[in-house]
Scaffold this active site. Structure first.
Site, short mmCIF file in Angstrom:
data_model
loop_
_atom_site.label_atom_id
_atom_site.label_comp_id
_atom_site.label_asym_id
_atom_site.label_seq_id
_atom_site.Cartn_x
_atom_site.Cartn_y
_atom_site.Cartn_z
N HIS A 1 0.84 -1.20 0.00
CA HIS A 1 0.00 0.00 0.00
C HIS A 1 0.87 1.25 0.00
CE1 HIS A 1 -3.69 -2.31 1.65
NE2 HIS A 1 -3.60 -2.37 0.34
N HIS B 1 -0.68 -9.90 1.87
CA HIS B 1 -1.98 -9.92 2.54
C HIS B 1 -2.69 -11.27 2.55
CE1 HIS B 1 -2.01 -5.71 3.16
NE2 HIS B 1 -2.24 -5.35 1.92
N CYS C 1 2.25 -13.60 3.42
CA CYS C 1 3.06 -13.56 4.63
C CYS C 1 2.77 -14.79 5.49
CB CYS C 1 2.75 -12.29 5.41
SG CYS C 1 3.58 -12.23 6.98
N HIS D 1 -10.86 -4.98 3.11
CA HIS D 1 -9.40 -5.03 3.08
C HIS D 1 -8.98 -6.42 2.61
CE1 HIS D 1 -5.25 -5.31 4.50
NE2 HIS D 1 -5.24 -3.99 4.56
N GLU E 1 -6.59 -8.49 3.34
CA GLU E 1 -6.32 -9.53 4.35
C GLU E 1 -7.64 -10.03 4.96
OE1 GLU E 1 -3.51 -8.67 7.64
OE2 GLU E 1 -4.91 -9.83 8.85
N CYS F 1 -0.31 -8.56 14.59
CA CYS F 1 1.07 -8.88 14.21
C CYS F 1 2.04 -8.03 15.02
CB CYS F 1 1.26 -8.62 12.72
SG CYS F 1 2.98 -8.83 12.23
N SER G 1 -2.83 2.43 3.52
CA SER G 1 -2.21 1.52 4.48
C SER G 1 -2.92 1.55 5.84
CB SER G 1 -0.73 1.88 4.65
OG SER G 1 -0.20 1.21 5.76
N ASN H 1 -1.96 -0.09 8.65
CA ASN H 1 -1.01 0.09 9.75
C ASN H 1 -0.46 1.50 9.74
OD1 ASN H 1 2.11 0.02 9.03
ND2 ASN H 1 1.07 -1.27 7.54
S1 SF4 Z 1 2.37 -6.59 9.06
FE1 SF4 Z 1 2.85 -8.60 9.93
S2 SF4 Z 1 1.32 -9.96 9.04
FE2 SF4 Z 1 1.31 -8.11 7.79
S3 SF4 Z 1 2.75 -8.54 6.14
FE3 SF4 Z 1 3.91 -7.53 7.75
S4 SF4 Z 1 4.79 -9.22 8.96
FE4 SF4 Z 1 3.12 -10.08 7.73
#
Ligand code: SF4
Length: 293
Positions: free
Chosen positions: A40, A74, A96, A128, A130, A200, A228, A230
């Site tokens: 992202h 994702h 991942c 999303h 994921e 995570c 994004s 996160n």
């Molecule tokens: S944030 Fe964590 S779960 Fe997501 S891709 Fe990165 S390591 Fe993998």
């Protein structure tokens, strides 16, 4: 004036793995299709597109035949793997490992809770990638809640098993758990409520580091793509500590008015989807601006 780049910011190992997988493939091939944005971050996507990466949608995948397609970090629902088999598509799977393990836990959780006539709830962003991959483990039966306002989707008289999208914040997850507990109590029924902390560590462990970094600098320039999850969470962590925190997606978005003669330090940090080269470019731009101020 000092400009500090946060050494703890930048790609998590899941994103590094997806990007390196694409780069390795493109060393020997002219093109590689990627299902959805590989990360992202538009600027990193553009860099990889120049090397031959072509971003496609799920609708494109359904029409394709005999091609090679990369699956990003994702993860994907089972239907994507079924389409690939049907259309003779070779998958380069860079999902991942943390997400793959979570998919497996959601699958088992769903098998368990459905036997109890229960509901599987995912705290995450509706739509999303994921979350779609996780929902796919339940054949689309998961209830996705993005905030406390969404809790009305849940029947509080039936068992609940809760998971979270890996990149959500700890505080938001704790608030959802508490709100669900209160609603169960208000209902006055004794139902099983199973909580799975599936955040995570690559994101949640960054929050305390980011708080410390935000406190140490007068101004924070947080670099992330708009999409994004996160990035949104980690930026809110910066803002909590340092009111002079600003969000940018590229160096052009930096506003000189953010820095004054009294600014002694500027911290540049970012999301798990922000490349280090982009943070370095942002730091360079801050230096240019502040040296001419
Ligand atoms: S944030 Fe964590 S779960 Fe997501 S891709 Fe990165 S390591 Fe993998």
């Amino acid at each position: 004036m000092q400009i500090n780049i946060d050494t703890n910011s930048g790609f998590c190992f899941g994103v590094v793995n997806a990007i390196e997988t694409a780069e390795r493939y493109l060393e020997n091939h002219d093109e590689l299709y990627c299902l959805g944005d590989i990360v992202h971050n538009n600027m990193e996507v553009e860099r990889l597109e120049k090397m031959g990466l072509k971003t496609i949608t799920h609708d494109d995948l359904a029409q394709m035949k005999n091609a090679t397609v990369l699956l990003r970090a994702h993860g994907e629902p089972p239907s994507t793997y079924e389409t690939a088999v049907k259309n003779n598509i070779t998958l380069v799977d860079a999902s991942c490992p943390v997400v793959l393990r979570l998919q497996n836990r959601v699958l088992k959780g769903w098998e368990n809770i459905r036997k109890m006539n229960g509901q599987l709830v995912i705290y995450g962003k509706e739509g999303h990638a994921e979350v779609l991959g996780l929902d796919g483990q339940t054949d689309g039966n998961a209830i996705v809640v993005g905030s406390i306002a969404d809790l009305d989707k849940i029947d509080f008289t039936r068992p609940i098993e809760l998971f979270t999208q890996t990149t959500k914040g700890k505080e938001g997850f704790a608030a959802i758990i508490k709100a669900i507990e209160q609603r169960i109590e208000a209902e006055g029924t004794e139902i099983p409520f199973i909580v799975n902390d599936s955040l995570c560590g690559a994101v949640s462990n960054r929050a305390p580091q980011m708080r410390e970094f935000s406190a140490k600098n007068d101004v924070i320039v947080f670099v992330s793509g708009q999409k994004s999850s996160n990035g949104k969470y980690l930026y809110s962590v910066c803002q909590e500590i340092n009111k002079r925190s600003y969000f940018v997606s590229s160096p052009d978005e930096i506003d000189p008015s953010w820095f004054s003669a009294e600014t002694n330090s500027v911290g540049v940090c970012g999301a798990t989807s922000t490349p280090m080269w982009l943070m370095e470019n942002v730091a360079k731009k801050v230096e240019e601006i502040t040296s001419t101020n």
